[in-house]
Motif scaffolding. Structure first.
Motif, PDB file in Angstrom:
ATOM      1  N   ASP A 267      74.172  28.487 127.608  1.00  0.00           N
ATOM      2  CA  ASP A 267      72.706  28.558 127.542  1.00  0.00           C
ATOM      3  C   ASP A 267      72.238  29.974 127.232  1.00  0.00           C
ATOM      4  OD1 ASP A 267      72.559  25.896 128.100  1.00  0.00           O
ATOM      5  OD2 ASP A 267      72.142  26.159 130.243  1.00  0.00           O
ATOM      6  N   LYS A 272      67.072  30.355 121.214  1.00  0.00           N
ATOM      7  CA  LYS A 272      65.949  30.092 122.106  1.00  0.00           C
ATOM      8  C   LYS A 272      64.662  30.625 121.500  1.00  0.00           C
ATOM      9  CE  LYS A 272      66.947  34.307 124.751  1.00  0.00           C
ATOM     10  NZ  LYS A 272      67.354  34.850 126.065  1.00  0.00           N
ATOM     11  N   GLU A 273      63.602  30.181 122.106  1.00  0.00           N
ATOM     12  CA  GLU A 273      62.284  30.581 121.642  1.00  0.00           C
ATOM     13  C   GLU A 273      61.492  31.125 122.835  1.00  0.00           C
ATOM     14  OE1 GLU A 273      59.763  28.042 118.888  1.00  0.00           O
ATOM     15  OE2 GLU A 273      58.661  27.848 120.771  1.00  0.00           O
ATOM     16  N   THR A 274      60.839  32.252 122.609  1.00  0.00           N
ATOM     17  CA  THR A 274      59.967  32.814 123.649  1.00  0.00           C
ATOM     18  C   THR A 274      58.550  32.882 123.107  1.00  0.00           C
ATOM     19  OG1 THR A 274      60.274  35.118 122.966  1.00  0.00           O
ATOM     20  CG2 THR A 274      61.866  34.212 124.549  1.00  0.00           C
ATOM     21  N   GLU A 319      60.234  32.251 128.378  1.00  0.00           N
ATOM     22  CA  GLU A 319      60.908  31.041 127.915  1.00  0.00           C
ATOM     23  C   GLU A 319      60.249  29.827 128.564  1.00  0.00           C
ATOM     24  OE1 GLU A 319      65.197  30.987 127.739  1.00  0.00           O
ATOM     25  OE2 GLU A 319      65.251  33.166 128.031  1.00  0.00           O
ATOM     26  N   LYS A 320      60.492  28.675 127.952  1.00  0.00           N
ATOM     27  CA  LYS A 320      59.796  27.463 128.380  1.00  0.00           C
ATOM     28  C   LYS A 320      60.114  27.126 129.835  1.00  0.00           C
ATOM     29  CE  LYS A 320      59.009  22.593 127.202  1.00  0.00           C
ATOM     30  NZ  LYS A 320      59.300  21.500 126.246  1.00  0.00           N
ATOM     31  N   SER A 363      61.437  33.634 117.781  1.00  0.00           N
ATOM     32  CA  SER A 363      62.657  32.834 117.745  1.00  0.00           C
ATOM     33  C   SER A 363      63.861  33.754 117.858  1.00  0.00           C
ATOM     34  CB  SER A 363      62.736  32.030 116.445  1.00  0.00           C
ATOM     35  OG  SER A 363      61.678  31.091 116.379  1.00  0.00           O
TER      36      SER A 363
END
Length: 647
Positions: A267, A272-274, A319-320, A363
């Motif tokens: 992970d 990932k996207e912030t 982050e989500k 991204s």
């Protein structure tokens, strides 16, 4: 203030407060096992230094107490040796501390006071050095420390119980002090008192050189001044340093370990996207709908929030999953589904209804195993190095507990042993003018001076990267004067300097006598028979005297201990000569109207009175429980510690 006015320094209560009020428990593991404190029903024995309410304090407890107190004082005065400490009252202070600890416990028991096991457990568990990596009390570390210090759990608990009781009794007594205004006024007046005078100086350098000293004079001078030429106690210490490079090969991660770490942290290295969000939380749904509508129509979210009496906050690069924890899953879903610049909400959160604007979308691409390899290798190497060093340290520690000598440990672990030259507690060789302390060996030297000949090796930290050293005391070189033949020229120089100093004292004494018979300082200096510097004026208030952080100049301090129109002499530091101080005038002041001075005097008096209350209370406790001292046994301990013969 009262330290000068009332000269109360050196009282027993200083020991009580130092070792009890300020927290002996913090150094409990270094306090000795107190195995020499035992119940007694048969009175004094030859090895009993004191009995306190039926409890005997043996020579062992006193010796251990003196050694520990010496180590504590060495933190402020590293060159202090056992002989100087004992001659300065160290035995009396250590014995008083032991007696007071037992006396307070006896008194507390007679009054129905008890210290619960849970309280002692809590004190032990709160000691930072006994906490493991998780911040919790570690039984393994506790057992290891007990073994290293040759302590038992029962003895430590008994000692801590005595300290807790003493603190509970003393602290309220120290704080029970209120000083009336009328009592403080005379002391405030002393602070405002001003003194004026003059000081003359008779320098030793102005004295005639005199003829060369004879060998007999030098020998006599040397025999009288052996303390001046005594080399302090030195210790030879064997040690072996173990640094992380020792386990470098074992700390290299394999390809399989790197792959496993990558898999376990997929992970972390996944794409990932912030998002950076500007958010407002509104408690009421209707108000939230109105604010969201206003923002959607083009009003900046900051302005809309301020108009509603609220403040927008910015959440940067979140982050989500993290936003979901702080807001709600619904808010996270909405915010991470919207385009940059879009406004989402109101969405309900635990704190109210959230309206958020998506300020920025970032991204972050994922990393392959090859791309993450360098990061993982560095982290795994550090972790494996720490684990290998810990295993090696534990293995050596087990060997020490099992009775292994330094030589056996060095041979078994293939350590490179080294031996220091005879070093003083400061880490230098007093016989080598070029010697300087090695900061890297400071803990090794400290361990050597904490030990006695025959003690087991110790493990001490070295450096900042997890290194350690195994140290063992090899030899104690007792303090002794250097032979006259080695330092003959130095002794001759000291003899001549001392002769000049004594000549200066003779002249200063004559000047003081003339002044006290009515002659002026200037005239007496002029009639001295040698050329002397002119007198200089002195003047200050007592408050100014006490405000000097570095201490008042000695002549000025002396002037505040003199009678008006009188003269006194005072030796200058370093034997440079003698001051002649004359007090010309004392100006006394009325403290009324000087509220700041009065309040300062009251506060200082309150502290001193609280200490006196505590001392009187301690004396009453000692009388209540009954204390007897064995002068012969105390003298035997003194002789054993200083190497003297009591016969």
């Amino acid at each position: 203030m009262l330290g000068i006015i009332r000269k109360i320094t050196g009282s027993k209560i200083g020991l009580v407060i130092t070792f009890i009020v300020l927290g002996v428990i913090a150094i409990a593991f270094a306090a000795g096992d107190m195995m020499g404190i035992t119940p007694s029903s048969g009175g004094m024995t030859p090895t009993t230094v004191a009995t306190v309410g039926g409890t005997s304090i043996g020579e062992t407890a006193l010796r251990d107490g003196v050694q520990q107190d010496l180590q504590n004082y060495r933190q402020q005065q590293p060159s202090l040796d056992i002989v100087s400490f004992v001659e300065g009252g160290g035995i009396e202070g250590s014995l008083s501390r032991l007696i007071d600890g037992v006396a307070f416990q006896k008194f507390a028991e007679s009054q129905g006071m008890r210290v619960s096991k849970r309280l002692v457990d809590g004190q032990i568990a709160s000691i930072p050095s006994l906490q493991g990596p998780d911040g919790k009390f570690s039984p393994e570390i506790y057992k290891s420390v007990l073994a290293q210090q040759r302590l038992t759990d029962a003895a430590l608990r008994a000692d801590m119980t005595r300290e807790i009781v003493a603190r509970q009794l003393i602290v309220p007594t120290v704080g029970a002090s209120q000083i009336p205004m009328q009592v403080a006024l005379p002391y405030a007046a002393l602070l405002l008192e001003k003194r004026q005078g003059h000081v003359g100086f008779v320098p030793a350098a102005a004295m005639a050189a005199g003829k060369a000293p004879t060998d007999a004079e030098i020998a006599t001078f040397y025999s009288h001044e052996t303390a001046r030429y005594t080399v302090p106690e030195r210790r030879v210490i064997r040690y072996a340093v173990v640094m992380p490079d020792r386990v470098a090969d074992a700390a290299k991660p394999s390809d399989a370990e790197i792959a496993q770490a990558y898999s376990q942290q997929k992970d972390r290295f996944a794409a990932k996207e912030t998002r950076t969000l500007k958010q407002v939380i509104v408690a009421d749904r209707a108000a939230a709908d109105a604010l969201a509508k206003k923002v959607a129509s083009g009003t900046a979210i900051d302005a809309a929030a301020r108009a509603a009496g609220l403040e927008a906050s910015t959440i940067t690069d979140v982050e989500k999953q993290d936003y979901a924890k702080s807001a709600s899953a619904g808010a996270a879903d909405a915010a991470f589904a919207a385009a940059q610049g879009a406004v989402v909400g109101p969405v309900q959160t635990p704190l109210g209804f959230a309206i958020a604007r998506v300020e920025k979308i970032t991204s972050v691409p994922g990393k392959t195993l090859a791309e993450a390899r360098d990061t993982l290798v560095g982290e795994l190497t550090t972790t494996k190095s720490q684990e290998a060093m810990a295993d090696l340290r534990d293995s050596i520690d087990e060997a020490i507990v099992g009775g292994a000598t330094f030589a056996e440990i060095a041979a078994d672990k293939k350590l490179t042993g080294q031996t220091t030259p005879p070093l003083a507690v400061t880490g230098v060789d007093p016989l080598d003018p070029t010697s300087k302390p090695d900061p890297a060996l400071s803990q090794v030297v400290a361990a050597g001076f904490d030990a006695q000949e025959g003690d087991a090796p110790q493990i001490v930290a070295v450096g900042q990267d997890g290194g350690f050293a195994v140290a063992a005391l090899e030899k104690i070189v007792a303090a002794a004067p250097r032979p006259l033949a080695e330092i003959h020229d130095r002794v001759v120089a000291d003899f001549e300097a001392d002769r000049a100093r004594r000549a200066a004292r003779t002249i200063a004494t004559a000047i003081v006598a003339k002044i006290n018979k009515g002659e002026t300082l200037a005239k007496a200096l002029g009639e001295a028979g040698v050329k002397l510097p002119p007198a200089e004026p002195l003047g200050a208030t007592r408050a100014q005297l006490l405000q000097n952080r570095d201490g008042a100049p000695p002549p000025l301090a002396l002037m505040f201990a003199m009678a008006e129109h009188k003269a006194k002499q005072l030796e200058a530091p370093g034997g440079r000569g003698y001051f002649v101080v004359v007090l010309d005038k004392i100006e006394r002041a009325d403290p009324k109207g000087h509220d700041d001075v009065i309040n300062a005097a009251r506060a200082d008096l309150s502290r001193q009175v609280g200490a006196e209350y505590a001392e009187q209370f301690a004396e009453s406790v000692r009388r209540h429980v009954g204390v007897q001292r064995n002068a012969k046994a105390i003298a035997d301990v003194r002789a054993a510690l200083t190497g003297q013969d009591t016969q």
